[in-house]
Design a protein around this motif. Structure first.
Motif, PDB file in Angstrom:
ATOM      1  N   PHE A 213       0.834  -1.297  -0.018  1.00 40.00           N
ATOM      2  CA  PHE A 213      -0.046   0.019  -0.112  1.00 40.00           C
ATOM      3  C   PHE A 213       0.816   1.392  -0.073  1.00 40.00           C
ATOM      4  N   PHE A 214       2.074   1.053   0.055  1.00 39.57           N
ATOM      5  CA  PHE A 214       3.109   2.451   0.150  1.00 39.57           C
ATOM      6  C   PHE A 214       3.302   2.716  -1.233  1.00 39.57           C
ATOM      7  N   LYS A 215       3.182   3.998  -1.551  1.00 40.02           N
ATOM      8  CA  LYS A 215       3.371   4.630  -3.021  1.00 40.02           C
ATOM      9  C   LYS A 215       4.712   4.455  -3.431  1.00 40.02           C
ATOM     10  N   GLN A 216       4.901   3.797  -4.631  1.00 43.20           N
ATOM     11  CA  GLN A 216       5.964   3.719  -5.315  1.00 43.20           C
ATOM     12  C   GLN A 216       6.688   5.109  -5.878  1.00 43.20           C
ATOM     13  N   GLN A 217       8.045   5.158  -5.813  1.00 40.24           N
ATOM     14  CA  GLN A 217       8.675   6.275  -6.257  1.00 40.24           C
ATOM     15  C   GLN A 217       8.536   6.617  -7.648  1.00 40.24           C
ATOM     16  N   LEU A 218       8.326   5.431  -8.497  1.00 40.81           N
ATOM     17  CA  LEU A 218       7.859   5.551  -9.746  1.00 40.81           C
ATOM     18  C   LEU A 218       6.957   4.667 -10.087  1.00 40.81           C
ATOM     19  N   ASP A 219       5.828   5.019 -10.888  1.00 35.66           N
ATOM     20  CA  ASP A 219       4.798   3.901 -11.150  1.00 35.66           C
ATOM     21  C   ASP A 219       5.343   2.846 -12.222  1.00 35.66           C
ATOM     22  N   TYR A 220       6.039   2.049 -11.728  1.00 35.93           N
ATOM     23  CA  TYR A 220       6.822   0.816 -12.537  1.00 35.93           C
ATOM     24  C   TYR A 220       5.468   0.227 -13.616  1.00 35.93           C
ATOM     25  N   PRO A 221       4.384  -0.200 -13.186  1.00 39.47           N
ATOM     26  CA  PRO A 221       3.447  -0.872 -13.927  1.00 39.47           C
ATOM     27  C   PRO A 221       3.005   0.076 -15.203  1.00 39.47           C
ATOM     28  N   ARG A 222       2.749   1.319 -15.054  1.00 39.91           N
ATOM     29  CA  ARG A 222       2.528   2.194 -16.155  1.00 39.91           C
ATOM     30  C   ARG A 222       3.688   2.346 -17.071  1.00 39.91           C
ATOM     31  N   PHE A 223       5.082   2.700 -16.464  1.00 32.41           N
ATOM     32  CA  PHE A 223       6.133   2.868 -17.101  1.00 32.41           C
ATOM     33  C   PHE A 223       6.424   1.696 -18.040  1.00 32.41           C
ATOM     34  N   LEU A 224       6.197   0.444 -17.307  1.00 35.42           N
ATOM     35  CA  LEU A 224       6.606  -0.987 -18.297  1.00 35.42           C
ATOM     36  C   LEU A 224       5.730  -1.175 -19.050  1.00 35.42           C
ATOM     37  N   GLY A 225       4.305  -0.708 -18.715  1.00 26.08           N
ATOM     38  CA  GLY A 225       3.044  -0.950 -19.525  1.00 26.08           C
ATOM     39  C   GLY A 225       2.037  -2.375 -18.886  1.00 26.08           C
ATOM     40  N   TYR A 226       0.771  -2.086 -19.039  1.00 27.29           N
ATOM     41  CA  TYR A 226      -0.193  -3.067 -18.447  1.00 27.29           C
ATOM     42  C   TYR A 226       0.132  -4.406 -19.253  1.00 27.29           C
ATOM     43  N   ALA A 227       0.262  -3.988 -20.540  1.00 26.77           N
ATOM     44  CA  ALA A 227       0.136  -5.543 -21.613  1.00 26.77           C
ATOM     45  C   ALA A 227       1.482  -6.055 -21.092  1.00 26.77           C
ATOM     46  N   PHE A 228       2.775  -5.377 -21.163  1.00 26.90           N
ATOM     47  CA  PHE A 228       3.960  -6.241 -20.699  1.00 26.90           C
ATOM     48  C   PHE A 228       3.729  -6.723 -19.407  1.00 26.90           C
ATOM     49  N   LEU A 240       6.745  -5.698  -8.768  1.00 27.49           N
ATOM     50  CA  LEU A 240       6.686  -4.661  -9.567  1.00 27.49           C
ATOM     51  C   LEU A 240       5.560  -3.877  -9.280  1.00 27.49           C
ATOM     52  N   GLY A 241       4.670  -4.169  -8.503  1.00 25.48           N
ATOM     53  CA  GLY A 241       3.593  -3.477  -8.105  1.00 25.48           C
ATOM     54  C   GLY A 241       2.157  -3.556  -9.163  1.00 25.48           C
ATOM     55  N   TYR A 242       2.217  -4.505  -9.878  1.00 29.58           N
ATOM     56  CA  TYR A 242       0.855  -4.866 -10.644  1.00 29.58           C
ATOM     57  C   TYR A 242      -0.265  -5.303  -9.999  1.00 29.58           C
ATOM     58  N   VAL A 257     -13.601  -8.769  -9.261  1.00 25.35           N
ATOM     59  CA  VAL A 257     -12.530  -8.881  -8.094  1.00 25.35           C
ATOM     60  C   VAL A 257     -11.234  -9.449  -8.792  1.00 25.35           C
ATOM     61  N   GLU A 258     -11.359 -10.380  -9.596  1.00 24.82           N
ATOM     62  CA  GLU A 258      -9.967 -11.158 -10.415  1.00 24.82           C
ATOM     63  C   GLU A 258      -9.214  -9.968 -11.395  1.00 24.82           C
ATOM     64  N   LYS A 259     -10.046  -8.816 -11.739  1.00 24.28           N
ATOM     65  CA  LYS A 259      -9.600  -8.055 -12.727  1.00 24.28           C
ATOM     66  C   LYS A 259      -9.334  -6.670 -11.987  1.00 24.28           C
ATOM     67  N   ARG A 260      -9.592  -6.647 -10.612  1.00 26.48           N
ATOM     68  CA  ARG A 260      -9.281  -5.169 -10.001  1.00 26.48           C
ATOM     69  C   ARG A 260      -7.745  -4.925  -9.961  1.00 26.48           C
ATOM     70  N   MET A 261      -7.477  -3.578  -9.921  1.00 29.91           N
ATOM     71  CA  MET A 261      -6.170  -3.289  -9.875  1.00 29.91           C
ATOM     72  C   MET A 261      -5.467  -3.462  -8.482  1.00 29.91           C
ATOM     73  N   TYR A 262      -6.123  -3.235  -7.573  1.00 26.36           N
ATOM     74  CA  TYR A 262      -5.702  -3.719  -6.241  1.00 26.36           C
ATOM     75  C   TYR A 262      -6.155  -5.007  -5.889  1.00 26.36           C
ATOM     76  N   GLN A 263      -5.055  -5.759  -5.681  1.00 26.58           N
ATOM     77  CA  GLN A 263      -5.642  -7.336  -5.457  1.00 26.58           C
ATOM     78  C   GLN A 263      -5.754  -7.867  -3.956  1.00 26.58           C
ATOM     79  N   PRO A 264      -6.471  -8.886  -3.613  1.00 26.99           N
ATOM     80  CA  PRO A 264      -6.471  -9.233  -2.497  1.00 26.99           C
ATOM     81  C   PRO A 264      -5.028  -9.859  -1.944  1.00 26.99           C
ATOM     82  N   GLY A 265      -4.820  -9.708  -0.386  1.00 25.17           N
ATOM     83  CA  GLY A 265      -3.342 -10.144  -0.085  1.00 25.17           C
ATOM     84  C   GLY A 265      -2.170  -8.908  -0.185  1.00 25.17           C
ATOM     85  N   GLN A 266      -2.690  -7.637  -0.469  1.00 25.98           N
ATOM     86  CA  GLN A 266      -1.836  -6.630  -0.589  1.00 25.98           C
ATOM     87  C   GLN A 266      -1.615  -5.810   0.633  1.00 25.98           C
TER      88      GLN A 266
END
Length: 267
Positions: A213-228, A240-242, A257-266
């Motif tokens: 839940f702690f904010k990343q210094q750089l948004d690695y998922p958006r930087f690398l790409g959701y498709a990647f 990596l924070g996906y 639930v299975e497609k939400r950006m914030y998944q269980p267990g985080q």
């Protein structure tokens, strides 16, 4: 005499004791020579790219030798993260799943005075016994007293107040460590890079891992790409924070639930 901070095993009981008492620990022989060479070679171009931006934006004066956000598709970083170095210790320390907050490097050169030589801690708010972040350093050149081995004020992770300079340098221990070692330390620990008095480079990777839940210094998922991200294994997606993203619109928010950006267990 054995260095009280150096260990080779992954025993969590020992890890708990050393981290509680001192706030930092060294693990020797973690990376092999070939991988270290791959990492150090990639830092040459990476530094040129980042140095150009630092200077162009007017912040070059105290950024000498610092490289930030090395997570890229085609360099060593995904391979490094996939090795899961000290994953058991990190998960144990943070009491569950974790993500990468930042991954960078420092190239310590003679006569440089980068900001990392200032006395600092790596989490801005003192968190005491509630651990939200742990730091990792990968030693790419032997750390010696002559080339700027990091100062750690052992036990200072238990106190909020910044130590004064005289007390810090009179009482801090030095992270003398072999090339290929890993240093883990509590982000509350006061520390400072030492000055390099040799003509050789002293290089290290520096990174932070946090609770999801702690904010990343750089948004690695958006930087690398959701498709990647869909091409990565589950462990890499997690670190990596996906699994702990923030939606940017209602369509991303309203998902099963299975497609939400914030998944269980985080957390």
């Amino acid at each position: 005499m054995k260095n009280k901070f150096v260990y080779s095993a992954t025993d969590l009981t020992t890890f708990d004791k050393i981290m509680a008492d001192y706030g930092w620990i060294i693990y020797e022989d973690a990376l092999d020579a070939n991988f270290i060479e791959e990492i150090t070679s990639s830092l040459v171009k990476a530094y040129e790219v980042r140095r150009e931006i630092q200077i162009a934006n007017g912040i070059g004066a105290n950024m000498n030798g610092t490289l930030h956000h090395l997570v890229e598709r085609d360099t060593f970083t995904l391979k490094f993260l996939d090795q899961k170095y000290c994953a058991n210790q990190i998960k144990h320390f943070l009491k569950g799943n974790y993500i990468l907050n930042s991954l960078g490097a420092v190239i310590n050169l003679k006569d440089d005075r980068p900001y990392v030589q200032n006395i600092h801690r790596d989490v801005r708010s003192f968190t005491g016994d509630f651990k939200v972040m742990i730091q990792m350093m990968i030693i790419l050149d032997d750390f010696t007293l002559e080339n700027g081995a990091t100062y750690f004020l052992s036990g200072s992770h238990k106190k909020d107040d910044r130590p004064d300079d005289d007390y810090f340098y009179n009482n801090a221990d030095r992270a003398v460590a072999k090339k290929g070692s890993i240093i883990l330390f509590d982000s509350n620990l006061w520390h400072a890079a030492g000055k390099n008095n040799t003509n050789e480079k002293r290089r290290t990777l520096t990174m932070a891992f946090t609770r999801p839940f702690f904010k990343q210094q750089l948004d690695y998922p958006r930087f690398l790409g959701y498709a990647f991200g869909e091409t990565l294994n589950e462990d890499l997606r997690q670190v990596l924070g996906y699994n702990s993203r923030t939606p940017e619109n209602l369509d991303e928010y309203y998902q099963p639930v299975e497609k939400r950006m914030y998944q269980p267990g985080q957390g």
